[in-house]
Design a protein around this motif. Structure first.
Motif, PDB file in Angstrom:
ATOM      1  N   LYS A  85      -2.767 -12.427  -5.147  1.00 53.55           N
ATOM      2  CA  LYS A  85      -1.653 -12.466  -6.111  1.00 53.55           C
ATOM      3  C   LYS A  85      -0.605 -13.495  -5.671  1.00 53.55           C
ATOM      4  O   LYS A  85      -0.050 -14.214  -6.500  1.00 53.55           O
ATOM      5  CB  LYS A  85      -1.038 -11.056  -6.183  1.00 53.55           C
ATOM      6  CG  LYS A  85      -0.261 -10.807  -7.408  1.00 53.55           C
ATOM      7  CD  LYS A  85      -1.136 -10.697  -8.648  1.00 53.55           C
ATOM      8  CE  LYS A  85      -0.279 -10.911  -9.879  1.00 53.55           C
ATOM      9  NZ  LYS A  85      -1.079 -11.093 -11.094  1.00 53.55           N
TER      10      LYS A  85
ATOM     11  N   HIS B   7       3.098  -6.245  -9.510  1.00 56.01           N
ATOM     12  CA  HIS B   7       1.733  -5.955  -9.080  1.00 56.01           C
ATOM     13  C   HIS B   7       1.784  -5.063  -7.844  1.00 56.01           C
ATOM     14  O   HIS B   7       2.470  -5.388  -6.875  1.00 56.01           O
ATOM     15  CB  HIS B   7       0.997  -7.266  -8.758  1.00 56.01           C
ATOM     16  CG  HIS B   7      -0.407  -7.057  -8.301  1.00 56.01           C
ATOM     17  ND1 HIS B   7      -1.451  -6.792  -9.169  1.00 56.01           N
ATOM     18  CD2 HIS B   7      -0.946  -7.046  -7.058  1.00 56.01           C
ATOM     19  CE1 HIS B   7      -2.563  -6.640  -8.480  1.00 56.01           C
ATOM     20  NE2 HIS B   7      -2.289  -6.792  -7.189  1.00 56.01           N
ATOM     21  N   GLN B   8       1.079  -3.942  -7.903  1.00 56.47           N
ATOM     22  CA  GLN B   8       0.959  -3.068  -6.725  1.00 56.47           C
ATOM     23  C   GLN B   8      -0.477  -3.146  -6.249  1.00 56.47           C
ATOM     24  O   GLN B   8      -1.407  -3.145  -7.064  1.00 56.47           O
ATOM     25  CB  GLN B   8       1.318  -1.619  -7.081  1.00 56.47           C
ATOM     26  CG  GLN B   8       1.433  -0.670  -5.878  1.00 56.47           C
ATOM     27  CD  GLN B   8       0.106  -0.087  -5.409  1.00 56.47           C
ATOM     28  OE1 GLN B   8      -0.810   0.100  -6.204  1.00 56.47           O
ATOM     29  NE2 GLN B   8      -0.005   0.206  -4.127  1.00 56.47           N
ATOM     30  N   ASP B   9      -0.657  -3.229  -4.945  1.00 63.67           N
ATOM     31  CA  ASP B   9      -2.015  -3.292  -4.410  1.00 63.67           C
ATOM     32  C   ASP B   9      -2.081  -2.542  -3.092  1.00 63.67           C
ATOM     33  O   ASP B   9      -1.176  -2.664  -2.259  1.00 63.67           O
ATOM     34  CB  ASP B   9      -2.410  -4.764  -4.198  1.00 63.67           C
ATOM     35  CG  ASP B   9      -3.872  -5.000  -4.501  1.00 63.67           C
ATOM     36  OD1 ASP B   9      -4.707  -4.352  -3.835  1.00 63.67           O
ATOM     37  OD2 ASP B   9      -4.170  -5.789  -5.398  1.00 63.67           O
ATOM     38  N   ASN B  10      -3.166  -1.792  -2.924  1.00 61.10           N
ATOM     39  CA  ASN B  10      -3.354  -1.092  -1.649  1.00 61.10           C
ATOM     40  C   ASN B  10      -4.134  -1.943  -0.652  1.00 61.10           C
ATOM     41  O   ASN B  10      -4.299  -1.546   0.500  1.00 61.10           O
ATOM     42  CB  ASN B  10      -4.061   0.246  -1.882  1.00 61.10           C
ATOM     43  CG  ASN B  10      -3.146   1.240  -2.584  1.00 61.10           C
ATOM     44  OD1 ASN B  10      -1.949   1.303  -2.269  1.00 61.10           O
ATOM     45  ND2 ASN B  10      -3.664   1.994  -3.531  1.00 61.10           N
ATOM     46  N   SER B  11      -4.615  -3.086  -1.109  1.00 62.61           N
ATOM     47  CA  SER B  11      -5.382  -3.934  -0.190  1.00 62.61           C
ATOM     48  C   SER B  11      -4.654  -5.237   0.115  1.00 62.61           C
ATOM     49  O   SER B  11      -3.960  -5.804  -0.741  1.00 62.61           O
ATOM     50  CB  SER B  11      -6.770  -4.233  -0.767  1.00 62.61           C
ATOM     51  OG  SER B  11      -6.700  -5.338  -1.628  1.00 62.61           O
TER      52      SER B  11
ATOM     53  N   ASN C  38       2.213   3.208  -4.707  1.00 63.28           N
ATOM     54  CA  ASN C  38       1.782   3.883  -5.944  1.00 63.28           C
ATOM     55  C   ASN C  38       1.956   5.401  -5.827  1.00 63.28           C
ATOM     56  O   ASN C  38       1.894   6.110  -6.821  1.00 63.28           O
ATOM     57  CB  ASN C  38       0.317   3.547  -6.266  1.00 63.28           C
ATOM     58  CG  ASN C  38      -0.630   3.882  -5.135  1.00 63.28           C
ATOM     59  OD1 ASN C  38      -0.373   3.515  -3.985  1.00 63.28           O
ATOM     60  ND2 ASN C  38      -1.701   4.585  -5.410  1.00 63.28           N
TER      61      ASN C  38
ATOM     62  N   PRO D  93       0.792  -1.229   0.000  1.00 63.22           N
ATOM     63  CA  PRO D  93       0.000   0.000   0.000  1.00 63.22           C
ATOM     64  C   PRO D  93       0.828   1.284   0.000  1.00 63.22           C
ATOM     65  O   PRO D  93       1.893   1.346   0.614  1.00 63.22           O
ATOM     66  CB  PRO D  93      -0.818  -0.104   1.298  1.00 63.22           C
ATOM     67  CG  PRO D  93      -0.083  -1.068   2.148  1.00 63.22           C
ATOM     68  CD  PRO D  93       0.561  -2.041   1.205  1.00 63.22           C
TER      69      PRO D  93
ATOM     70  N   GLY E 128      -5.892  -8.144  -2.111  1.00 63.06           N
ATOM     71  CA  GLY E 128      -5.320  -8.154  -3.460  1.00 63.06           C
ATOM     72  C   GLY E 128      -3.929  -8.766  -3.472  1.00 63.06           C
ATOM     73  O   GLY E 128      -3.585  -9.540  -4.376  1.00 63.06           O
ATOM     74  N   LEU E 129      -3.137  -8.435  -2.464  1.00 68.44           N
ATOM     75  CA  LEU E 129      -1.774  -8.976  -2.379  1.00 68.44           C
ATOM     76  C   LEU E 129      -1.809 -10.477  -2.095  1.00 68.44           C
ATOM     77  O   LEU E 129      -1.072 -11.255  -2.695  1.00 68.44           O
ATOM     78  CB  LEU E 129      -0.976  -8.238  -1.291  1.00 68.44           C
ATOM     79  CG  LEU E 129      -0.661  -6.766  -1.604  1.00 68.44           C
ATOM     80  CD1 LEU E 129      -0.205  -6.028  -0.348  1.00 68.44           C
ATOM     81  CD2 LEU E 129       0.396  -6.646  -2.698  1.00 68.44           C
TER      82      LEU E 129
END
Ligand code: DQA
Length: 146
Positions: free
Chosen positions: A59, A48-52, A12, A9, A55-56
């Motif tokens: 992945k 892959h970038q994820d704020n949640s 980005n 998180p 989501g991570l």
């Protein structure tokens, strides 16, 4: 796919976010450089970038199905909070390096607790974007030797 590069998180926001701490480069700057270096080494890499957290975790689960051989992970603030992310990595059994742009040991006490360091292949903290190059070199060596 050989390598999964995962960004947690707020990463980005690099380039805008606390530049004294994290530098002026954007995540795209850092990632495109690492992708180019991986391709030069003959390896495929996905970012892959994820704020949640979900989501991570999803992945990381998918990485197992994809046959990912090595992960480079900056879990960002989840480093200090997420047993769920730790368990996801343990479930895949994929070797990984933990990366932090800043030296977390020079910062607040709560950043000095990591749920990942004791299960990581290695930890890189405080070298800014260069830390990802170190991690990529470790990944290349590991993949070639295993
Ligand atoms: C970070 C350090 C973490 O403590 C912080 O929450 C981040 C970034 C780093 O790259 O230095 O978001 O992982």
């Amino acid at each position: 796919m050989d390598i999964l590069l995962l960004s947690g998180p707020n990463l980005n926001m690099l380039g805008v976010r606390e530049p004294d701490q994290y530098g002026m480069q954007t995540l795209d700057d850092i990632v495109s450089h690492i992708i180019a270096l991986a391709i030069d080494a003959g390896l495929s890499i996905e970012h892959h970038q994820d704020n949640s957290e979900a989501g991570l975790i999803n992945k990381i689960h998918a990485a197992r199905e994809q046959g990912i051989k090595y992960m480079i992970i900056n879990p960002a603030a989840f480093t200090h909070t997420s047993i769920a992310l730790r368990d996801a990595i343990l479930a895949t059994g994929i070797t990984f390096t933990e990366v932090h742009l800043s030296n977390v040991y020079k910062r607040e006490a709560f950043r000095q607790q990591s749920y990942f360091s004791d299960i990581a292949h290695g930890v890189i903290s405080g070298f800014g974007a260069q830390g990802y190059e170190f991690a990529l070199n470790a990944a290349i060596k590991h993949i070639k030797e295993h």
